[in-house]
Write a protein that holds these residues in place. Structure first.
Motif, mmCIF file in Angstrom:
data_model
loop_
_atom_site.group_PDB
_atom_site.id
_atom_site.type_symbol
_atom_site.label_atom_id
_atom_site.label_comp_id
_atom_site.label_asym_id
_atom_site.label_seq_id
_atom_site.Cartn_x
_atom_site.Cartn_y
_atom_site.Cartn_z
ATOM 1 N N UNK A 174 33.402 34.159 35.418
ATOM 2 C CA UNK A 174 32.919 35.489 35.798
ATOM 3 C C UNK A 174 32.744 35.553 37.316
ATOM 4 N N UNK A 175 33.344 36.561 37.946
ATOM 5 C CA UNK A 175 33.152 36.759 39.381
ATOM 6 C C UNK A 175 31.876 37.560 39.626
ATOM 7 N N UNK A 176 31.496 37.646 40.880
ATOM 8 C CA UNK A 176 30.257 38.358 41.227
ATOM 9 C C UNK A 176 30.360 39.839 40.841
ATOM 10 N N UNK A 177 29.208 40.459 40.656
ATOM 11 C CA UNK A 177 29.164 41.877 40.315
ATOM 12 C C UNK A 177 29.581 42.705 41.524
ATOM 13 N N UNK A 178 30.603 43.553 41.316
ATOM 14 C CA UNK A 178 31.094 44.368 42.430
ATOM 15 C C UNK A 178 30.281 45.644 42.611
ATOM 16 N N UNK A 179 29.525 46.037 41.600
ATOM 17 C CA UNK A 179 28.727 47.256 41.703
ATOM 18 C C UNK A 179 29.547 48.535 41.668
ATOM 19 N N UNK A 180 30.703 48.520 41.009
ATOM 20 C CA UNK A 180 31.551 49.714 40.932
ATOM 21 C C UNK A 180 30.995 50.695 39.909
ATOM 22 N N UNK A 181 31.145 51.963 40.204
ATOM 23 C CA UNK A 181 30.739 53.004 39.258
ATOM 24 C C UNK A 181 31.954 53.728 38.678
ATOM 25 N N UNK A 182 33.124 53.462 39.265
ATOM 26 C CA UNK A 182 34.365 54.019 38.760
ATOM 27 C C UNK A 182 35.484 53.037 39.065
ATOM 28 N N UNK A 183 36.606 53.101 38.327
ATOM 29 C CA UNK A 183 37.694 52.158 38.600
ATOM 30 C C UNK A 183 38.164 52.267 40.040
ATOM 31 N N UNK A 184 38.519 51.133 40.653
ATOM 32 C CA UNK A 184 38.980 51.149 42.050
ATOM 33 C C UNK A 184 40.321 51.862 42.173
ATOM 34 N N UNK A 185 40.581 52.397 43.347
ATOM 35 C CA UNK A 185 41.868 53.061 43.589
ATOM 36 C C UNK A 185 42.998 52.049 43.688
ATOM 37 N N UNK A 186 42.698 50.830 44.127
ATOM 38 C CA UNK A 186 43.675 49.751 44.188
ATOM 39 C C UNK A 186 42.920 48.449 44.393
ATOM 40 N N UNK A 187 43.556 47.347 44.133
ATOM 41 C CA UNK A 187 42.954 46.046 44.408
ATOM 42 C C UNK A 187 44.043 44.972 44.381
ATOM 43 N N UNK A 188 43.762 43.842 44.997
ATOM 44 C CA UNK A 188 44.717 42.738 45.028
ATOM 45 C C UNK A 188 43.955 41.424 45.011
ATOM 46 N N UNK A 189 44.690 40.347 44.836
ATOM 47 C CA UNK A 189 44.112 39.000 44.758
ATOM 48 C C UNK A 189 44.692 38.145 45.879
#
Length: 834
Positions: A174-189
């Motif tokens: 489990x990664x740290x909590x990002x605190x998002x309230x809606x899905x991100x517009x984009x993301x990468x690794x």
């Protein structure tokens, strides 16, 4: 006549780029835009499935099961996977070992090992855990070493590290909590090997900014350029490209350092004449970014320069460490920056030493005298020119230019007195391997830099997974690499195909053994494992007969439930630990009676079982003796057990068990009688303990019992033990004499000596008294000894006296070397003896 090598080059700023057609695609896919595609790096395969997010014409394959098609970069079909899982596919990706990872919405994922010979393909299935099952999966990014997944509760989990064989799932973290309230517009690794923290990092585009997430915490990068449409790290992890498209404005491409402290480039894509934002953005090496709309590809340089390419059909981009693969329905092209060595040689107007050397070699082939003049001009830089030509040969795809460059290098070497040819030889080997891998039937467009990124064994593994065993064997022989992995894979593939073939088990076994007989690194047991897992038990058994190492042979036989054969092979190996392993396995999986029947017919196994059970499981040993009707062994075991029992009743009961076992054997009457006497002795010893108030008797032998009675003053009891157990006179006299000497009862010893004539004589009395430090008392019994022995016994006794006298203050005159003193001794002894 070939066009110049630089004819396909295009200038972008101060450098050149080239787009080369690698293959005309063999597939018949008319439109790539209808597919979800995942491309493996390093010239790897392409996996595609119909994109269920896009509409499809009514009646066009709606009733057919979805299928994942895997093609080579040349469009050749490698594998077809009929998708039978009910959940929707969320992500496709490739591991470094070229295993396909398929992630579904319900939180499960499958790993398919690329194999062109198995139908249906083999896979392993894994789960992301309870959270993924409960909340579902929204999106995923799959990279060569692992996977990061966005769950329905807007949390991220990481799957750490696929195993080397590519079909074993990783650890879910489990990664740290990002605190998002809606899905991100984009993301990468950013993979661990490229991140500053050496752990996986996730860049999340949300609102105007980007969040950097890892296992420990989340950091806001405090940007104001969002919202972003895509985030793409460069192959070396040092740069980030970001696409954004605000309402009522044109799309923007921004390139920054990976820590967002430096802005490197900002480009407006609106001037390219395309509508909307590009659908793809990848890096072309580490210098430029390539963006693609459906039919237009634009490469953006570091200073805003662009190159534009148009295609009749939609394209798909695959980013490589040194370029970009452009896949269309008709072609596979490779776009890259022209390597510096190639620019030095082929750049129009180049006056570099390598270009002059190349020209000189060409003039020499034409028999022009100018060749010598050119060589003289670059003589000081000739070594560097030769090296540059060798390097440029490795960077070219066409064999024509490879040969010309290597010929130029060879020409230059002839003018050098000392030159190490190892680089030249190594490059020729490498080019032969690369050209073989690039052949359209293989469809692996490896560049020299990509080939150098991994050891040759990695290429061999990729070839064997495509069932290109002959090519892999030739390459391994050419590069002097062990062919063991190739032969092992070939044997396993042959077994898998033989299940539905016409060859008999004997034929398949003989073919495999003939190939593997000279290979010490290949185990027939590993191949037999494949035969057994595919249900070909007979073939597996035949293959195991050719396995020389019992340590590999026996465990598989046990897995195959060939227990009797496994035990025989373990015994033949002569390894007791291996036999113990088999015995313990048989004991665990079989009823006790069946287990004993396995062992009873094999004396070596029975002997080892007794050794083991005697130390670790006495109950098992007792059952074994009983099952095998071994009465003597059962009796001896009961006797040994009685030695460790403290309770008198239990001890006697155990001896009675032994007595009964001996009694049931007609040849053991003596042993039964001895045990009867032992029981009587134990009863007597218990009585003695009760009478002596605390002295220990139980467990002593008859001699020790008599001795204990005499020492304890129970002489009558000693006489009773003597009479009850018919102790011979000689033994009794020995025991009583020694007991009286031990307690220093000299009067009792004298009375005992006078009671009757000693059956053992008196010499043992004298010897024992001298040995126990009582020489004076010993001399008193010399007169009762035979006359011929008296002188010697007197001397022995007097020697002890002399030593004692010296110890308590004698002078030097008592020295044994004093003649006068020995005359006195001799006179005394003679008088006594007479």
């Amino acid at each position: 006549m070939n066009a110049p090598a630089s004819s396909s080059w295009e200038a972008l700023g101060d450098t050149f780029y080239r787009r080369q057609e690698m293959y005309a695609m063999q597939w018949s896919i008319p439109d790539l835009s209808d597919l979800r595609i995942a491309g493996a790096r390093y010239g790897g395969p392409l996996a595609s499935i119909r994109d269920d997010r896009k509409p499809v014409l009514l009646g066009r394959g709606l009733l057919a099961k979805p299928k994942i098609s895997i093609h080579s970069s040349a469009g050749g079909l490698l594998q077809t996977i009929i998708w039978d899982a009910p959940s929707r596919i969320v992500g496709l990706g490739w591991t470094l070992a070229e295993s396909l990872v398929v992630l579904t919405q319900d939180g499960t994922y499958r790993i398919y090992a690329l194999s062109t010979g198995l139908t249906p393909p083999a896979y392993s299935q894994h789960s992301l855990g309870a959270d993924a099952s409960e909340h579902g999966v929204l999106d995923a990014r799959i990279y060569e070493g692992g996977m990061v997944v966005l769950l329905g509760n807007l949390n991220f989990v990481e799957v750490k590290g696929w195993q080397e064989d590519g079909n074993v799932g990783g650890k879910v973290v489990q990664l740290a909590q990002a605190g998002l309230v809606e899905p991100p517009s984009c993301w990468c690794v950013i993979p661990p090997e490229l991140s500053y923290s050496r752990g996986v990092e996730v860049l999340i585009g949300t609102g105007q900014t980007i969040l950097r997430l890892d296992e420990i915490d989340v950091q806001d990068q405090h940007l104001t350029r969002g919202p972003f449409l895509s985030i793409t790290p460069s192959p070396n992890g040092r740069f980030i490209s970001l696409l954004s498209h605000l309402p009522d404005s044109s799309p923007q491409l921004w390139v920054a350092s990976s820590d967002f402290t430096r802005s490197l480039s900002d480009f407006d894509l609106g001037g390219e004449g395309e509508i909307g934002a590009p659908g793809q953005a990848v890096w072309c090496g580490n210098n430029t970014v390539v963006v693609a709309w459906e039919r237009t590809v634009v490469m953006v340089g570091p200073f805003g320069e662009t190159l534009k390419y148009f295609y009749p059909d939609p394209v798909f981009l695959v980013g490589e460490i040194d370029g970009t693969r452009i896949i269309s329905s008709e072609n596979c092209e490779f776009l890259q920056m022209v390597p510096q060595s190639s620019q030095d040689v082929f750049r129009p107007g180049s006056a570099s030493p390598s270009a002059i050397l190349f020209e000189a070699a060409d003039l020499f082939d034409k028999k022009s005298p100018k060749a010598d003049e050119y060589i003289r001009n670059i003589r000081p830089d000739l070594v560097g020119a030769v090296d540059t030509c060798i390097d440029a040969a490795g960077r070219e795809f066409e064999a024509h230019w490879q040969k010309k460059l290597l010929r130029a290098a060879t020409f230059g070497k002839t003018f050098l007195d000392l030159y190490n040819p190892s680089d030249f030889v190594q490059m020729t080997h490498t080019l032969r391997v690369l050209n073989a891998a690039r052949f359209y039937e293989i469809g692996m467009p490896l560049t020299y830099e990509q080939y150098q990124a991994h050891p040759p064994s990695h290429l061999l593994s990729r070839l064997t997974s495509r069932s290109q065993h002959l090519l892999a064997l030739r390459i391994s022989s050419f590069l002097h690499i062990s062919p063991a992995p190739v032969l092992k894979h070939w044997a396993q593939a042959k077994i898998a195909l033989a299940k539905d073939g016409t060859d008999t088990d004997e034929q398949v076994c003989r073919a495999i053994v003939d190939k593997l007989k000279d290979q010490d690194d290949v185990s027939c047991a590993d191949v037999a494992q494949t035969a057994w897992t595919t249900g070909q038990t007979g073939l597996a058994t035949k293959l195991l007969d050719f396995e020389p190492r019992a340590s590999k042979q026996v465990p598989l036989l046990l897995s195959m439930k060939e227990d009797d054969l496994a035990l025989v092979k373990a015994i033949e190996s002569g390894d007791p630990n291996l036999v113990f392993t088999v015995l313990l396995h048989l004991r665990r999986v079989h009823p006790l009676g069946d287990f004993f029947r396995f062992v009873d017919s094999k004396p070596d196994a029975a002997a080892l079982l007794q050794v083991y059970a005697k130390e670790n499981d006495v109950e098992l040993l007792r059952d074994f003796y009983y099952q095998d009707d071994r009465r003597k062994e059962s009796a001896c075991l009961a006797i040994e057990e009685s030695w460790t029992i403290a309770d008198f009743g239990d001890k006697v009961a155990k001896i009675r068990v032994a007595q009964k076992a001996f009694g049931e054997d007609k040849d053991s009457a003596f042993e039964a009688k001895m045990l009867d006497d032992q029981i009587k002795l134990l009863a007597l010893q218990q009585t003695l303990e009760q009478e002596s108030l605390g002295k220990s008797f139980v467990g002593l032998s008859i001699n020790e019992t008599i001795r204990a009675c005499l020492i304890g003053g129970l002489s009558k009891r000693a006489d009773k033990v003597r009479s009850d157990f018919k102790v011979p006179d000689k033994r009794f006299w020995y025991v009583k004499m020694k007991a009286l000497v031990e307690v220093r009862d000299w009067d009792g010893l004298e009375a005992f000596a006078k009671s009757k004539k000693s059956p053992i004589g008196y010499e043992p009395w004298v010897d024992h008294l001298i040995a126990t430090g009582s020489p004076r008392q010993a001399v008193a019994f010399v007169a009762r000894c035979e006359q011929k022995n008296r002188i010697e016994l007197y001397v022995k006794g007097l020697e002890e006296e002399v030593s004692e006298y010296r110890h308590w203050g004698g002078t030097g005159s008592t020295s044994r070397g004093d003649v006068a003193w020995w005359d006195v001794i001799c006179a005394f002894v003679t008088q006594k003896a007479l």
